[in-house]
Design an enzyme around this catalytic site. Structure first.
Site, PDB file in Angstrom:
ATOM      1  N   ASP A   6       8.113   7.487  -2.351  1.00 45.41           N
ATOM      2  CA  ASP A   6       8.782   6.183  -2.364  1.00 45.41           C
ATOM      3  C   ASP A   6      10.267   6.327  -2.016  1.00 45.41           C
ATOM      4  O   ASP A   6      10.866   7.372  -2.235  1.00 45.41           O
ATOM      5  CB  ASP A   6       8.610   5.579  -3.768  1.00 45.41           C
ATOM      6  CG  ASP A   6       8.817   4.079  -3.762  1.00 45.41           C
ATOM      7  OD1 ASP A   6       8.948   3.491  -2.676  1.00 45.41           O
ATOM      8  OD2 ASP A   6       8.858   3.493  -4.859  1.00 45.41           O
ATOM      9  N   ASN A  39       0.100  -2.476   1.319  1.00 50.22           N
ATOM     10  CA  ASN A  39       1.208  -2.354   2.286  1.00 50.22           C
ATOM     11  C   ASN A  39       1.040  -3.219   3.541  1.00 50.22           C
ATOM     12  O   ASN A  39       1.987  -3.389   4.315  1.00 50.22           O
ATOM     13  CB  ASN A  39       1.425  -0.890   2.700  1.00 50.22           C
ATOM     14  CG  ASN A  39       2.096  -0.049   1.635  1.00 50.22           C
ATOM     15  OD1 ASN A  39       1.877   1.154   1.520  1.00 50.22           O
ATOM     16  ND2 ASN A  39       2.944  -0.674   0.807  1.00 50.22           N
TER      17      ASN A  39
END
Ligand code: FPP
Length: 261
Positions: free
Chosen positions: A36, A84
């Site tokens: 991330d 996503n």
């Protein structure tokens, strides 16, 4: 310190006993990484978000190389979740191209380093020729016996479990499996990670402390390690720090501390 370990012969690479050192006999068998902070890394530098993903691909190479040197049996990285797709189409397209280019550029090195690559998730639903490229790479590397490198793309942990449950239910319906036979092993064997050890260590970069639907079943007894470092800045040295920290955890798996026994 690391350099010293890496350049020692395999037979010399054991019994590194100091608390600050890495014990090569106590390495996690399966490491999961939630990579991330690519976007924040880029915007923090005044760059567009996608340059963060590009830089993140280099970190993937570095960390995989460290796993190869250390002989970590399994590394699974979270590259694109089923959620996503909600991102802007330009970013999604950039990521899909990046995965494709990464694979094309790395396949020779993966083979040279005896890495077995596998893509986990709803791969056959990916756009264009991606699924074909991924399956081809899996086929090319399938007999490699070194690090098993899983890349989770269009992956969701709940989705993986729902799919497993449906497959098991079908077998019960067909009469090839009884309800009583359903146990942990049947579920393990119905997941993408069939045959692999459970996750021992889960790493997440960039400060958030959550699992975000990644390897939910497989992480039941994982140790967690969080860092504020954004993924593009995550180094092998910090990765080793996570491994050393893991080696000092008291893993009880629901039992009692050995000292209290
Ligand atoms: C999360 O950061 C990262 C992703 C959704 C993509 C991960 C992809 C890579 C690391 C690229 C290379 C991967 C491979 C396997 C070649 P974010 O964009 O959510 O960052 P933010 O939270 O700062 O916005």
């Amino acid at each position: 310190m690391l350099k010293k370990i890496f350049f020692k012969k395999k037979t010399q690479r054991k019994h590194i006993v100091s608390k600050d050192n890495l014990d090569l006999n106590k390495l996690p068998q399966h490491i999961g990484i939630i990579m991330d902070g690519n976007g924040r890394w880029a915007t923090g530098k005044g760059l567009i978000r996608t340059s963060g993903h590009k830089a993140g691909a280099n970190t993937v190479k570095n960390i995989l190389m460290t796993c190869i040197k250390l002989n970590i049996p399994v590394l699974t990285v979270y590259a694109f979740s089923t959620e996503n797709w909600k991102r802007p189409i330009t970013e999604v397209n950039f990521l899909m191209n990046l995965f494709s280019n990464f694979l094309a550029a790395q396949i020779e090195d993966l083979c040279k380093n005896n890495v077995q690559i596998k893509f986990i998730g709803r791969i056959d639903e990916l756009p264009g020729t991606l699924a074909k490229e991924f399956h081809k790479a899996e086929e090319i590397t399938k007999d490699n016996t070194g690090v098993k490198f899983n890349v989770a793309i269009n992956y969701g942990g709940r989705d993986e479990i729902v799919t497993a449950v449906k497959n098991i239910a079908k077998q019960v319906n067909d009469g090839t499996l009884s309800v009583e036979q359903i146990d942990d092993k049947i579920i393990d064997d119905s997941l993408y990670t069939k045959g692999l050890p459970p996750v021992d260590l889960m790493i997440r970069t960039s400060g958030d402390m959550r699992l975000s639907n990644f390897l939910l079943w497989q992480s039941a007894y994982a140790e967690f390690w969080f860092t504020k470092t954004n993924w593009p800045d995550f180094t092998s040295e910090e990765f080793i720090e996570a491994l050393i920290d893991f080696q000092h955890r008291d893993r009880r798996f629901g039992g009692l501390d050995k000292k209290l026994n």
